[in-house]
Design a protein around this motif. Structure first.
Motif, PDB file in Angstrom:
ATOM      1  N   CYS A  14      50.087  41.855  42.734  1.00  0.00           N
ATOM      2  CA  CYS A  14      49.222  41.514  43.887  1.00  0.00           C
ATOM      3  C   CYS A  14      50.070  41.111  45.095  1.00  0.00           C
ATOM      4  CB  CYS A  14      47.651  40.770  43.870  1.00  0.00           C
ATOM      5  SG  CYS A  14      46.607  41.348  44.962  1.00  0.00           S
TER       6      CYS A  14
ATOM      7  N   CYS B 192      47.267  35.796  46.370  1.00  0.00           N
ATOM      8  CA  CYS B 192      46.803  36.289  44.908  1.00  0.00           C
ATOM      9  C   CYS B 192      48.131  36.854  43.962  1.00  0.00           C
ATOM     10  CB  CYS B 192      45.898  37.657  45.059  1.00  0.00           C
ATOM     11  SG  CYS B 192      45.128  38.123  43.468  1.00  0.00           S
TER      12      CYS B 192
ATOM     13  N   HIS C  26      47.593  38.163  40.775  1.00  0.00           N
ATOM     14  CA  HIS C  26      46.902  38.995  39.955  1.00  0.00           C
ATOM     15  C   HIS C  26      48.056  40.070  39.537  1.00  0.00           C
ATOM     16  CE1 HIS C  26      43.461  40.102  37.296  1.00  0.00           C
ATOM     17  NE2 HIS C  26      43.928  41.275  37.660  1.00  0.00           N
TER      18      HIS C  26
ATOM     19  N   HIS D  76      41.012  46.499  41.478  1.00  0.00           N
ATOM     20  CA  HIS D  76      41.029  44.923  41.699  1.00  0.00           C
ATOM     21  C   HIS D  76      40.978  44.729  43.388  1.00  0.00           C
ATOM     22  CE1 HIS D  76      42.785  41.105  41.770  1.00  0.00           C
ATOM     23  NE2 HIS D  76      43.937  41.372  42.812  1.00  0.00           N
TER      24      HIS D  76
ATOM     25  N   HIS E 107      39.287  41.758  46.589  1.00  0.00           N
ATOM     26  CA  HIS E 107      39.716  41.630  48.126  1.00  0.00           C
ATOM     27  C   HIS E 107      38.840  42.281  49.229  1.00  0.00           C
ATOM     28  CE1 HIS E 107      43.301  39.520  46.782  1.00  0.00           C
ATOM     29  NE2 HIS E 107      43.372  40.432  46.059  1.00  0.00           N
TER      30      HIS E 107
HETATM   31 ZN   LIG Z   1      44.723  40.280  44.133  1.00  0.00          ZN
END
Ligand SMILES: [Zn+2]
Length: 64
Positions: free
Chosen positions: A7, A15, A17, A34, A39
């Motif tokens: 991300c 973020c 992730h 995601h 978001h």
């Molecule tokens: Zn993210």
């Protein structure tokens, strides 16, 4: 083959992730889920971002 996209690499300032997938299509689909869930993107706004940044997104997809 497993691919991943992070991300933060995609442009998010905080973020970190990471999304995974077996194909480019799958990893982008997971990134979309995601983005929508975490978001606040909508299907429409995500598709717009993706079409504008597709080359960038493809560049930051890594092989794990
Ligand atoms: Zn993210």
């Amino acid at each position: 083959m497993t691919l991943s996209i992070n991300c933060k690499d995609a442009g998010d300032p905080v973020c970190t992730h990471t999304m995974y997938g077996e194909t480019e299509e799958e990893v982008l689909k997971n990134a979309k889920e995601h983005g929508i869930k975490e978001h606040g993107y909508t299907e429409e706004s995500w598709n717009e971002i993706l079409s504008k940044n597709l080359e960038h997104f493809k560049k930051i997809i890594k092989q794990v």
